[in-house]
Design a protein around this motif. Structure first.
Motif, PDB file in Angstrom:
ATOM      1  N   PHE A  89      50.872  31.944  -2.184  1.00  0.00           N
ATOM      2  CA  PHE A  89      52.233  31.500  -1.874  1.00  0.00           C
ATOM      3  C   PHE A  89      52.148  30.593  -0.638  1.00  0.00           C
ATOM      4  O   PHE A  89      51.692  31.024   0.424  1.00  0.00           O
ATOM      5  CB  PHE A  89      53.142  32.688  -1.548  1.00  0.00           C
ATOM      6  CG  PHE A  89      53.502  33.554  -2.717  1.00  0.00           C
ATOM      7  CD1 PHE A  89      54.173  33.042  -3.825  1.00  0.00           C
ATOM      8  CD2 PHE A  89      53.199  34.911  -2.714  1.00  0.00           C
ATOM      9  CE1 PHE A  89      54.537  33.862  -4.890  1.00  0.00           C
ATOM     10  CE2 PHE A  89      53.562  35.733  -3.772  1.00  0.00           C
ATOM     11  CZ  PHE A  89      54.230  35.214  -4.866  1.00  0.00           C
ATOM     12  N   VAL A  90      52.593  29.363  -0.798  1.00  0.00           N
ATOM     13  CA  VAL A  90      52.474  28.384   0.284  1.00  0.00           C
ATOM     14  C   VAL A  90      53.419  28.715   1.457  1.00  0.00           C
ATOM     15  O   VAL A  90      53.089  28.515   2.613  1.00  0.00           O
ATOM     16  CB  VAL A  90      52.786  26.965  -0.248  1.00  0.00           C
ATOM     17  CG1 VAL A  90      52.815  25.943   0.876  1.00  0.00           C
ATOM     18  CG2 VAL A  90      51.768  26.569  -1.306  1.00  0.00           C
ATOM     19  N   SER A  91      54.583  29.209   1.116  1.00  0.00           N
ATOM     20  CA  SER A  91      55.634  29.435   2.122  1.00  0.00           C
ATOM     21  C   SER A  91      56.677  30.388   1.553  1.00  0.00           C
ATOM     22  O   SER A  91      56.588  30.786   0.382  1.00  0.00           O
ATOM     23  CB  SER A  91      56.319  28.102   2.433  1.00  0.00           C
ATOM     24  OG  SER A  91      56.933  27.619   1.231  1.00  0.00           O
ATOM     25  N   GLY A  92      57.661  30.700   2.354  1.00  0.00           N
ATOM     26  CA  GLY A  92      58.770  31.519   1.873  1.00  0.00           C
ATOM     27  C   GLY A  92      59.512  30.831   0.737  1.00  0.00           C
ATOM     28  O   GLY A  92      59.834  31.454  -0.280  1.00  0.00           O
ATOM     29  N   ASP A 119      68.479  25.423   2.366  1.00  0.00           N
ATOM     30  CA  ASP A 119      68.293  23.998   2.055  1.00  0.00           C
ATOM     31  C   ASP A 119      67.141  23.702   1.087  1.00  0.00           C
ATOM     32  O   ASP A 119      67.285  22.904   0.164  1.00  0.00           O
ATOM     33  CB  ASP A 119      68.046  23.200   3.338  1.00  0.00           C
ATOM     34  CG  ASP A 119      69.245  23.218   4.282  1.00  0.00           C
ATOM     35  OD1 ASP A 119      69.751  24.330   4.573  1.00  0.00           O
ATOM     36  OD2 ASP A 119      69.678  22.147   4.724  1.00  0.00           O
ATOM     37  N   THR A 120      65.989  24.331   1.312  1.00  0.00           N
ATOM     38  CA  THR A 120      64.810  24.001   0.493  1.00  0.00           C
ATOM     39  C   THR A 120      64.965  24.471  -0.959  1.00  0.00           C
ATOM     40  O   THR A 120      64.164  24.085  -1.806  1.00  0.00           O
ATOM     41  CB  THR A 120      63.529  24.633   1.073  1.00  0.00           C
ATOM     42  OG1 THR A 120      63.753  26.041   1.210  1.00  0.00           O
ATOM     43  CG2 THR A 120      63.156  24.033   2.411  1.00  0.00           C
ATOM     44  N   LEU A 121      65.974  25.281  -1.241  1.00  0.00           N
ATOM     45  CA  LEU A 121      66.166  25.764  -2.620  1.00  0.00           C
ATOM     46  C   LEU A 121      67.076  24.858  -3.444  1.00  0.00           C
ATOM     47  O   LEU A 121      67.214  25.056  -4.649  1.00  0.00           O
ATOM     48  CB  LEU A 121      66.723  27.191  -2.599  1.00  0.00           C
ATOM     49  CG  LEU A 121      65.796  28.223  -1.932  1.00  0.00           C
ATOM     50  CD1 LEU A 121      66.441  29.594  -1.920  1.00  0.00           C
ATOM     51  CD2 LEU A 121      64.440  28.279  -2.619  1.00  0.00           C
ATOM     52  N   HIS A 122      67.675  23.866  -2.797  1.00  0.00           N
ATOM     53  CA  HIS A 122      68.623  23.010  -3.532  1.00  0.00           C
ATOM     54  C   HIS A 122      67.947  22.274  -4.685  1.00  0.00           C
ATOM     55  O   HIS A 122      68.486  22.195  -5.791  1.00  0.00           O
ATOM     56  CB  HIS A 122      69.317  22.025  -2.581  1.00  0.00           C
ATOM     57  CG  HIS A 122      70.173  22.713  -1.559  1.00  0.00           C
ATOM     58  ND1 HIS A 122      70.944  22.040  -0.655  1.00  0.00           N
ATOM     59  CD2 HIS A 122      70.378  24.028  -1.293  1.00  0.00           C
ATOM     60  CE1 HIS A 122      71.588  22.914   0.125  1.00  0.00           C
ATOM     61  NE2 HIS A 122      71.249  24.113  -0.245  1.00  0.00           N
ATOM     62  N   GLU A 123      66.746  21.739  -4.427  1.00  0.00           N
ATOM     63  CA  GLU A 123      66.032  21.042  -5.509  1.00  0.00           C
ATOM     64  C   GLU A 123      65.375  22.022  -6.471  1.00  0.00           C
ATOM     65  O   GLU A 123      65.142  21.698  -7.630  1.00  0.00           O
ATOM     66  CB  GLU A 123      64.992  20.070  -4.931  1.00  0.00           C
ATOM     67  CG  GLU A 123      65.666  18.815  -4.404  1.00  0.00           C
ATOM     68  CD  GLU A 123      64.689  17.785  -3.857  1.00  0.00           C
ATOM     69  OE1 GLU A 123      63.834  17.319  -4.612  1.00  0.00           O
ATOM     70  OE2 GLU A 123      64.814  17.454  -2.659  1.00  0.00           O
ATOM     71  N   LYS A 232      56.807  34.461   9.001  1.00  0.00           N
ATOM     72  CA  LYS A 232      57.932  35.018   9.744  1.00  0.00           C
ATOM     73  C   LYS A 232      57.579  36.474  10.092  1.00  0.00           C
ATOM     74  O   LYS A 232      56.405  36.762  10.308  1.00  0.00           O
ATOM     75  CB  LYS A 232      59.211  34.875   8.930  1.00  0.00           C
ATOM     76  CG  LYS A 232      59.581  33.396   8.759  1.00  0.00           C
ATOM     77  CD  LYS A 232      60.868  33.191   8.023  1.00  0.00           C
ATOM     78  CE  LYS A 232      61.159  31.696   7.928  1.00  0.00           C
ATOM     79  NZ  LYS A 232      62.315  31.433   7.034  1.00  0.00           N
ATOM     80  N   ASN A 233      58.557  37.363  10.063  1.00  0.00           N
ATOM     81  CA  ASN A 233      58.403  38.710  10.626  1.00  0.00           C
ATOM     82  C   ASN A 233      57.137  39.465  10.213  1.00  0.00           C
ATOM     83  O   ASN A 233      56.442  40.020  11.048  1.00  0.00           O
ATOM     84  CB  ASN A 233      59.622  39.569  10.270  1.00  0.00           C
ATOM     85  CG  ASN A 233      60.906  38.979  10.794  1.00  0.00           C
ATOM     86  OD1 ASN A 233      60.973  37.803  11.110  1.00  0.00           O
ATOM     87  ND2 ASN A 233      61.948  39.778  10.885  1.00  0.00           N
ATOM     88  N   LEU A 234      56.858  39.538   8.927  1.00  0.00           N
ATOM     89  CA  LEU A 234      55.834  40.489   8.479  1.00  0.00           C
ATOM     90  C   LEU A 234      54.403  39.989   8.639  1.00  0.00           C
ATOM     91  O   LEU A 234      53.462  40.770   8.499  1.00  0.00           O
ATOM     92  CB  LEU A 234      56.089  40.923   7.028  1.00  0.00           C
ATOM     93  CG  LEU A 234      57.362  41.747   6.831  1.00  0.00           C
ATOM     94  CD1 LEU A 234      57.420  42.320   5.422  1.00  0.00           C
ATOM     95  CD2 LEU A 234      57.468  42.885   7.843  1.00  0.00           C
ATOM     96  N   GLY A 237      52.682  37.156  13.250  1.00  0.00           N
ATOM     97  CA  GLY A 237      52.111  36.038  14.004  1.00  0.00           C
ATOM     98  C   GLY A 237      50.634  35.817  13.708  1.00  0.00           C
ATOM     99  O   GLY A 237      50.043  34.861  14.195  1.00  0.00           O
ATOM    100  N   LEU A 238      50.042  36.702  12.907  1.00  0.00           N
ATOM    101  CA  LEU A 238      48.606  36.596  12.643  1.00  0.00           C
ATOM    102  C   LEU A 238      48.292  35.991  11.279  1.00  0.00           C
ATOM    103  O   LEU A 238      47.264  35.330  11.112  1.00  0.00           O
ATOM    104  CB  LEU A 238      47.950  37.976  12.755  1.00  0.00           C
ATOM    105  CG  LEU A 238      47.930  38.539  14.183  1.00  0.00           C
ATOM    106  CD1 LEU A 238      47.514  39.999  14.177  1.00  0.00           C
ATOM    107  CD2 LEU A 238      46.996  37.727  15.058  1.00  0.00           C
ATOM    108  N   ALA A 239      49.154  36.225  10.307  1.00  0.00           N
ATOM    109  CA  ALA A 239      48.922  35.649   8.980  1.00  0.00           C
ATOM    110  C   ALA A 239      48.968  34.127   9.081  1.00  0.00           C
ATOM    111  O   ALA A 239      49.846  33.574   9.743  1.00  0.00           O
ATOM    112  CB  ALA A 239      49.992  36.143   8.008  1.00  0.00           C
ATOM    113  N   ASN A 240      48.025  33.477   8.455  1.00  0.00           N
ATOM    114  CA  ASN A 240      47.983  32.008   8.531  1.00  0.00           C
ATOM    115  C   ASN A 240      48.914  31.324   7.548  1.00  0.00           C
ATOM    116  O   ASN A 240      49.238  30.145   7.707  1.00  0.00           O
ATOM    117  CB  ASN A 240      46.560  31.514   8.310  1.00  0.00           C
ATOM    118  CG  ASN A 240      45.721  31.689   9.554  1.00  0.00           C
ATOM    119  OD1 ASN A 240      46.177  31.391  10.659  1.00  0.00           O
ATOM    120  ND2 ASN A 240      44.506  32.182   9.399  1.00  0.00           N
ATOM    121  N   ASN A 241      49.294  32.027   6.506  1.00  0.00           N
ATOM    122  CA  ASN A 241      50.300  31.524   5.564  1.00  0.00           C
ATOM    123  C   ASN A 241      50.633  32.670   4.608  1.00  0.00           C
ATOM    124  O   ASN A 241      50.211  33.802   4.830  1.00  0.00           O
ATOM    125  CB  ASN A 241      49.796  30.289   4.788  1.00  0.00           C
ATOM    126  CG  ASN A 241      48.964  30.666   3.579  1.00  0.00           C
ATOM    127  OD1 ASN A 241      48.180  31.616   3.632  1.00  0.00           O
ATOM    128  ND2 ASN A 241      49.145  29.959   2.484  1.00  0.00           N
TER     129      ASN A 241
END
Ligand code: PLP
Length: 417
Positions: A89-92, A119-123, A232-234, A237-241
């Motif tokens: 998964f690239v991102s949220g 916003d990113t879900l509009h497309e 983000k939260n889970l 700060g250590l997970a790279n993606n």
């Protein structure tokens, strides 16, 4: 301290003035942190996490024991039947997109009951035309706005009586809107209503920024599937993606088939080097979220003292880690973001400027001197350059460094009046 980080006496006076009242809030955050740490540790105990789980697979990623245990830990924390936690998964936003495509088929109806989604879900949905949107595959979409920062329970009930809805999307955090984020009690109330009228409808929650901000997570109050980002939260700060999805087994399996390929689903997908960082990230997450909440409370109290409209107020109940600051003018918004950047561990010497960003309509200014690109569990501040010039402030891996960022930002703001 104030000389070391070069902030003015005036800024420091405001900080000292708000300190007694924020301390009271900090005690509540400490209680929350204690509870969520116990919940997290309980998952590590129950899942027998061991050193072998730090190993990784490459290639197809068959028999990746570490990846499997990461997913068991997430499922345990969320009280879900199953979880997917993957670097693929690239991102949220990508995780949300994959989940929509997994759950919806042509002619199905997707309903957002929190107004227009992020916003990113509009497309992705086809609200904004895209030849690869859900809409282009014949998936229908409708939305019901919130009223007074709460669900429009009557309208939702009426809608569900009349239409067959396959998936309902609930976005808890406010995104780039000015509404309040939705706490877990409201999510519980609306889930009960939906299940009563339309038990077949899948309730999907966009949980970005809300994890570990309360004692309960959405599956516990009736959601079927929950989605979020690991920067983000889970990720602590250590997970790279990466992203995560938790929920009912049959739904999670569908997301697996959608993420990789039909027939192989969750059995493939190499963890590469991520297992140890994912485990360490979720281990740190309750404490990191508490630090972000304290950073936000301090910023809220100081900015309110200076006369800015902020939401939530420092002593208001929080549903997520995001603080909105209504600057009312472009200059203050940009100065504040520049100050946050100057108080960041990485790239403190560069100055952010508003730019066009893929997936967003207006120009956006983003202050993020982060270890992980775009990571917003690290202290970060961003805002679209449009009226009324609102900044979205979130993150802070530790309270002490978050505080330095806030002091630098406020100093920048008040020194240019
Ligand atoms: C951040 C966010 C997303 C998207 O996450 P990215 O990892 O930035 O793609 C989706 N929904 C909400 C409410 C968010 O806050």
């Amino acid at each position: 301290m104030k000389d070391l980080i070069e902030i003015s006496s005036k800024t420091y006076e405001i900080y000292e003035k708000v300190l007694p009242k924020v301390s009271e809030e900090f005690r509540k955050i400490d209680d929350l942190c204690e509870y969520n740490n116990a919940k997290m540790m309980n998952a590590f105990f129950a899942c027998h996490v061991s050193e072998t789980h730090f190993n990784m697979t490459t290639g197809y990623g068959y028999n990746d024991l570490g990846r499997d245990v990461v997913e068991e830990v997430f499922a345990h924390i969320f009280k879900a039947e199953k979880a997917i936690v993957r670097t693929q998964f690239v991102s949220g936003s990508h995780t949300l997109c994959k989940t929509f495509f997994a759950l919806l088929r042509p002619n199905n109806l997707l309903l957002s009951i929190t107004g227009t989604p992020y916003d990113t879900l509009h497309e992705v949905i086809g609200i904004k035309p895209n030849p690869s949107s859900l809409k282009s595959f014949g998936i229908k979409y409708d939305e019901i706005p919130l009223i007074n920062d709460d669900f429009d329970y009557d309208k939702i009930a009426e809608y569900l009586e009349k239409h067959q809805v396959k998936v309902i999307e609930i976005q808890r955090s406010k995104g780039y809107s000015t509404r309040k984020s939705l706490n877990i009690l409201k999510v519980e109330k609306v889930c009960k209503l939906i299940k009563k009228i339309s038990p077949e409808t899948i309730i999907m929650v966009d949980n970005c920024y809300c994890e570990f901000v309360s004692e309960k997570e959405p599956i516990e109050v009736g959601a079927d599937i929950v989605v979020g980002s690991l920067i983000k939260n889970l990720g602590g700060g250590l997970a790279n993606n990466g992203g995560y999805v938790v929920g009912k087994k049959e739904l999670i399996d569908l997301v697996g088939e959608s993420l990789t390929l039909p027939g192989e689903g969750l059995d493939v997908g190499p963890s590469l080097g991520a297992n140890k960082l994912f485990l360490q990230g979720i281990f740190m997450a309750p404490t990191v979220v508490a630090s972000a909440l304290k950073t936000s409370v301090l910023a809220s109290a100081m900015l309110e003292e200076l006369g800015y409209k902020v939401s939530p107020l420092y002593n208001e109940e929080k549903a997520d880690i995001v603080l909105t600051i209504n600057f009312g003018n472009e200059k203050d918004l940009i100065n504040f973001c520049k100050g946050i950047q100057s108080g960041s561990p990485i790239d403190s010497y560069v100055s952010p400027i508003p730019v066009s960003t893929p997936g967003y309509t207006d120009k956006v200014i983003m202050a993020a001197g982060n270890f992980v690109q775009g990571s917003s569990i690290e202290l970060s501040c961003d805002g679209p350059i449009r009226e009324p010039y609102i900044a979205y402030l979130q993150g802070g891996l530790t309270y002490d460094t978050g505080k330095i960022g806030i002091l630098k930002a406020i100093d920048r703001l008040i020194s240019d009046e």
